[in-house]
Design a protein around this motif. Structure first.
Motif, PDB file in Angstrom:
ATOM      1  N   VAL A  56       0.826  -1.205   0.000  1.00  0.00           N
ATOM      2  CA  VAL A  56       0.000   0.000   0.000  1.00  0.00           C
ATOM      3  C   VAL A  56       0.861   1.254   0.000  1.00  0.00           C
ATOM      4  O   VAL A  56       0.568   2.224  -0.704  1.00  0.00           O
ATOM      5  N   PHE A  57       1.931   1.247   0.793  1.00  0.00           N
ATOM      6  CA  PHE A  57       2.764   2.443   0.885  1.00  0.00           C
ATOM      7  C   PHE A  57       3.907   2.459  -0.128  1.00  0.00           C
ATOM      8  O   PHE A  57       4.615   3.466  -0.238  1.00  0.00           O
ATOM      9  N   GLY A  58       4.084   1.362  -0.890  1.00  0.00           N
ATOM     10  CA  GLY A  58       5.169   1.313  -1.854  1.00  0.00           C
ATOM     11  C   GLY A  58       4.744   1.333  -3.296  1.00  0.00           C
ATOM     12  O   GLY A  58       5.589   1.474  -4.184  1.00  0.00           O
ATOM     13  N   ASP A  59       3.449   1.204  -3.562  1.00  0.00           N
ATOM     14  CA  ASP A  59       2.950   1.134  -4.932  1.00  0.00           C
ATOM     15  C   ASP A  59       2.288   2.461  -5.292  1.00  0.00           C
ATOM     16  O   ASP A  59       1.353   2.890  -4.608  1.00  0.00           O
ATOM     17  N   PRO A  60       2.743   3.132  -6.348  1.00  0.00           N
ATOM     18  CA  PRO A  60       2.161   4.435  -6.699  1.00  0.00           C
ATOM     19  C   PRO A  60       0.675   4.371  -7.027  1.00  0.00           C
ATOM     20  O   PRO A  60      -0.015   5.387  -6.935  1.00  0.00           O
ATOM     21  N   PHE A  61       0.160   3.205  -7.415  1.00  0.00           N
ATOM     22  CA  PHE A  61      -1.272   3.083  -7.681  1.00  0.00           C
ATOM     23  C   PHE A  61      -2.084   3.447  -6.445  1.00  0.00           C
ATOM     24  O   PHE A  61      -3.043   4.215  -6.508  1.00  0.00           O
ATOM     25  N   PHE A  62      -1.700   2.895  -5.290  1.00  0.00           N
ATOM     26  CA  PHE A  62      -2.457   3.156  -4.064  1.00  0.00           C
ATOM     27  C   PHE A  62      -2.346   4.614  -3.646  1.00  0.00           C
ATOM     28  O   PHE A  62      -3.315   5.208  -3.170  1.00  0.00           O
ATOM     29  N   ALA A  63      -1.160   5.182  -3.833  1.00  0.00           N
ATOM     30  CA  ALA A  63      -0.978   6.586  -3.461  1.00  0.00           C
ATOM     31  C   ALA A  63      -1.911   7.479  -4.273  1.00  0.00           C
ATOM     32  O   ALA A  63      -2.537   8.403  -3.727  1.00  0.00           O
ATOM     33  N   ALA A  64      -2.026   7.204  -5.582  1.00  0.00           N
ATOM     34  CA  ALA A  64      -2.860   8.049  -6.436  1.00  0.00           C
ATOM     35  C   ALA A  64      -4.339   7.877  -6.111  1.00  0.00           C
ATOM     36  O   ALA A  64      -5.089   8.864  -6.037  1.00  0.00           O
ATOM     37  N   VAL A  65      -4.790   6.644  -5.921  1.00  0.00           N
ATOM     38  CA  VAL A  65      -6.199   6.410  -5.581  1.00  0.00           C
ATOM     39  C   VAL A  65      -6.541   7.076  -4.249  1.00  0.00           C
ATOM     40  O   VAL A  65      -7.577   7.741  -4.113  1.00  0.00           O
ATOM     41  N   THR A  66      -5.669   6.904  -3.263  1.00  0.00           N
ATOM     42  CA  THR A  66      -5.912   7.487  -1.938  1.00  0.00           C
ATOM     43  C   THR A  66      -5.929   9.003  -2.006  1.00  0.00           C
ATOM     44  O   THR A  66      -6.777   9.656  -1.382  1.00  0.00           O
ATOM     45  N   ARG A  67      -5.011   9.581  -2.770  1.00  0.00           N
ATOM     46  CA  ARG A  67      -4.982  11.040  -2.898  1.00  0.00           C
ATOM     47  C   ARG A  67      -6.258  11.557  -3.551  1.00  0.00           C
ATOM     48  O   ARG A  67      -6.864  12.526  -3.083  1.00  0.00           O
ATOM     49  N   GLY A  68      -6.685  10.912  -4.625  1.00  0.00           N
ATOM     50  CA  GLY A  68      -7.902  11.342  -5.304  1.00  0.00           C
ATOM     51  C   GLY A  68      -9.128  11.230  -4.429  1.00  0.00           C
ATOM     52  O   GLY A  68      -9.944  12.160  -4.340  1.00  0.00           O
TER      53      GLY A  68
ATOM     54  N   VAL B 157       6.464  -3.111 -22.742  1.00  0.00           N
ATOM     55  CA  VAL B 157       5.335  -2.210 -22.493  1.00  0.00           C
ATOM     56  C   VAL B 157       4.819  -2.480 -21.086  1.00  0.00           C
ATOM     57  O   VAL B 157       4.604  -3.642 -20.706  1.00  0.00           O
ATOM     58  N   GLY B 158       4.622  -1.413 -20.304  1.00  0.00           N
ATOM     59  CA  GLY B 158       4.073  -1.547 -18.956  1.00  0.00           C
ATOM     60  C   GLY B 158       2.596  -1.178 -18.928  1.00  0.00           C
ATOM     61  O   GLY B 158       1.917  -1.100 -19.952  1.00  0.00           O
ATOM     62  N   PHE B 159       2.117  -0.927 -17.706  1.00  0.00           N
ATOM     63  CA  PHE B 159       0.704  -0.566 -17.524  1.00  0.00           C
ATOM     64  C   PHE B 159       0.596   0.271 -16.254  1.00  0.00           C
ATOM     65  O   PHE B 159       1.103  -0.133 -15.204  1.00  0.00           O
ATOM     66  N   ASP B 160      -0.030   1.420 -16.340  1.00  0.00           N
ATOM     67  CA  ASP B 160      -0.312   2.358 -15.238  1.00  0.00           C
ATOM     68  C   ASP B 160       0.022   3.787 -15.634  1.00  0.00           C
ATOM     69  O   ASP B 160      -0.724   4.700 -15.356  1.00  0.00           O
ATOM     70  N   ASP B 161       1.218   3.969 -16.227  1.00  0.00           N
ATOM     71  CA  ASP B 161       1.836   5.284 -16.413  1.00  0.00           C
ATOM     72  C   ASP B 161       2.039   5.968 -15.072  1.00  0.00           C
ATOM     73  O   ASP B 161       1.682   7.133 -14.876  1.00  0.00           O
ATOM     74  N   ALA B 162       2.629   5.220 -14.143  1.00  0.00           N
ATOM     75  CA  ALA B 162       3.067   5.807 -12.878  1.00  0.00           C
ATOM     76  C   ALA B 162       4.231   6.755 -13.148  1.00  0.00           C
ATOM     77  O   ALA B 162       4.850   6.710 -14.215  1.00  0.00           O
ATOM     78  N   ASP B 163       4.544   7.613 -12.197  1.00  0.00           N
ATOM     79  CA  ASP B 163       5.628   8.586 -12.377  1.00  0.00           C
ATOM     80  C   ASP B 163       6.956   7.917 -12.726  1.00  0.00           C
ATOM     81  O   ASP B 163       7.769   8.496 -13.455  1.00  0.00           O
TER      82      ASP B 163
ATOM     83  N   ALA C  39      12.310   5.736 -16.101  1.00  0.00           N
ATOM     84  CA  ALA C  39      12.951   4.424 -16.188  1.00  0.00           C
ATOM     85  C   ALA C  39      14.075   4.482 -17.220  1.00  0.00           C
ATOM     86  O   ALA C  39      14.187   5.425 -18.011  1.00  0.00           O
ATOM     87  N   ALA C  40      14.927   3.444 -17.228  1.00  0.00           N
ATOM     88  CA  ALA C  40      16.026   3.381 -18.190  1.00  0.00           C
ATOM     89  C   ALA C  40      15.850   2.117 -19.049  1.00  0.00           C
ATOM     90  O   ALA C  40      16.149   1.032 -18.581  1.00  0.00           O
ATOM     91  N   PRO C  41      15.385   2.280 -20.296  1.00  0.00           N
ATOM     92  CA  PRO C  41      14.926   3.502 -20.953  1.00  0.00           C
ATOM     93  C   PRO C  41      13.516   3.882 -20.486  1.00  0.00           C
ATOM     94  O   PRO C  41      12.820   3.055 -19.872  1.00  0.00           O
ATOM     95  N   PRO C  42      13.076   5.122 -20.790  1.00  0.00           N
ATOM     96  CA  PRO C  42      11.711   5.514 -20.439  1.00  0.00           C
ATOM     97  C   PRO C  42      10.695   4.511 -20.978  1.00  0.00           C
ATOM     98  O   PRO C  42      10.803   4.029 -22.107  1.00  0.00           O
ATOM     99  N   LEU C  43       9.699   4.222 -20.162  1.00  0.00           N
ATOM    100  CA  LEU C  43       8.831   3.072 -20.402  1.00  0.00           C
ATOM    101  C   LEU C  43       7.589   3.435 -21.214  1.00  0.00           C
ATOM    102  O   LEU C  43       6.817   4.327 -20.837  1.00  0.00           O
ATOM    103  N   THR C  44       7.418   2.731 -22.328  1.00  0.00           N
ATOM    104  CA  THR C  44       6.134   2.768 -23.025  1.00  0.00           C
ATOM    105  C   THR C  44       5.128   2.038 -22.149  1.00  0.00           C
ATOM    106  O   THR C  44       5.415   0.946 -21.632  1.00  0.00           O
ATOM    107  N   THR C  45       3.950   2.632 -21.966  1.00  0.00           N
ATOM    108  CA  THR C  45       3.023   2.061 -20.996  1.00  0.00           C
ATOM    109  C   THR C  45       1.588   2.433 -21.344  1.00  0.00           C
ATOM    110  O   THR C  45       1.350   3.319 -22.183  1.00  0.00           O
ATOM    111  N   VAL C  46       0.651   1.730 -20.729  1.00  0.00           N
ATOM    112  CA  VAL C  46      -0.763   2.044 -20.877  1.00  0.00           C
ATOM    113  C   VAL C  46      -1.153   2.969 -19.729  1.00  0.00           C
ATOM    114  O   VAL C  46      -1.006   2.608 -18.561  1.00  0.00           O
ATOM    115  N   ARG C  47      -1.614   4.156 -20.074  1.00  0.00           N
ATOM    116  CA  ARG C  47      -1.989   5.135 -19.047  1.00  0.00           C
ATOM    117  C   ARG C  47      -3.410   4.875 -18.575  1.00  0.00           C
ATOM    118  O   ARG C  47      -4.350   4.818 -19.363  1.00  0.00           O
TER     119      ARG C  47
END
Length: 347
Positions: free
Chosen positions: A79-91, A278-284, A289-297
């Motif tokens: 919960v405290f290490g995954d940016p997904f939870f931080a964004a949901v909680t902030r919103g 390719v990742g998924f989330d488009d977290a910060d 990342a190295a290289p910058p990550l193509t991802t699903v936002r």
């Protein structure tokens, strides 16, 4: 040593405003039955005297706690290490605060945690419940819904509970466009580091991945991770052990994608020349990342906001700035937010 100054009382506010105590009480508790001129006098008196309502007394009178729980079926580390939870909680927190509600966070990871949650939600401490990161091994949504309180779930519930509403991202479409992107750039041996298959996000993203590849889908090129960086790295190691010639990987979240990039770099494989990712989330973390990550936002912050707004409507509270999706057309109790591909250097 001087003591604390006495707090102004309801009677003092009434005297200052020149109205009855009952009128002050109705204004303070948000009643719309008071004449606007009198209500303005009361609000001016509240400001002049610095009156602060006694929340405990108000709760006894209104049977409202002014508190909402955000329940995450995860460990504190996640919960405290995954940016997904931080964004949901902030919103969610931002929306609830605008309506004068407090947000408390509860983590459920064991049967004992689930039992404690059941006692808490039945104890009169809450006005409503938000649930995120549900796993089908523990029926957190069922416990929440069984309290009789309004409930909104983040993500499609694994086990349906009548008309319990939810706010999700379009995970199937996200998986589909990620796989399609790798096919379009010429990848032919495309693997997936899928999310946990006891969660709807993990299930739906893998469904989309399979649909996106069509006839190119190979079940031997799928490994399941746990949405953590170390889990993504381990899953990538297992894939490479079986199929060292894979040339593309769709990873079910950005944290696992970071683990995949680390493993590929350690093996001397260049991204995207040798293996596109390719990742998924488009977290910060995706952009740095190295290289910058193509991802699903996905609209994670908006998901938290919309969950809170949905809950506020169920509590009969006004939403200051409702998002368009709140009252838009959607099938059943679910609201599904759109996703999009963000192309960067990894694919």
């Amino acid at each position: 040593m001087r003591g604390q100054p006495e707090r102004p009382t309801l009677d003092q506010v009434a005297a200052h405003a020149g109205v009855s105590r009952a009128t002050v009480s109705r204004v303070v508790n948000g009643s719309s039955t008071v004449d606007e001129a009198l209500a303005t006098q009361v609000r001016r008196a509240v400001t002049d005297l610095g009156y602060v309502p006694n929340r405990a007394a108000r709760s006894l009178m209104t049977r409202r706690s002014e508190t909402v729980a955000l329940v995450a079926a995860e460990s504190t580390t996640r919960v405290f290490g995954d940016p997904f939870f931080a964004a949901v909680t902030r919103g969610a927190g931002q929306e609830l605060a605008r309506s004068g509600l407090h947000l408390v966070l509860s983590m459920v990871q064991s049967e004992e945690d689930l039992e404690r949650l059941a006692g808490f939600v039945r104890g009169g401490h809450l006005d409503g419940i938000l649930v995120i990161s549900e796993h089908d091994s523990r029926d957190v949504v069922g416990v929440a819904a069984g309290s009789g309180l309004p409930v909104v779930v983040g993500g499609r519930p694994m086990t349906p509970h009548g008309e319990v509403p939810y706010v999700d991202n379009d995970n199937v479409t996200g998986g589909r466009i990620a796989a399609g992107h790798l096919l379009a750039r010429g990848c032919r041996r495309v693997a997936s580091v899928a999310g946990p298959q006891d969660m709807s996000a993990g299930v739906d993203r893998l469904i989309g991945f399979r649909e996106g590849l069509g006839g190119a889908f190979d079940p031997d090129l799928v490994e399941v991770g746990d949405f953590t960086t170390t889990g993504g790295a381990a899953a990538t190691e297992r894939l490479l052990a079986r199929r060292p010639n894979l040339d593309g990987i769709v990873v079910a979240n950005d944290l696992m994608a970071l683990g995949a990039l680390t493993v590929l770099r350690g093996r001397g494989l260049e991204v995207p020349r040798d293996v596109a990712v390719v990742g998924f989330d488009d977290a910060d973390v995706a952009a740095v990342a190295a290289p910058p990550l193509t991802t699903v936002r996905q609209r994670t912050l908006d998901q938290g906001r919309l969950m809170a707004q949905y809950l506020l409507t169920r509590l009969g509270r006004e939403v200051a700035e409702p998002m368009p999706e709140l009252h838009g057309r959607h099938d059943g109790p679910g609201i599904v937010l759109g996703v999009e591909l963000v192309a960067r250097e990894s694919a």
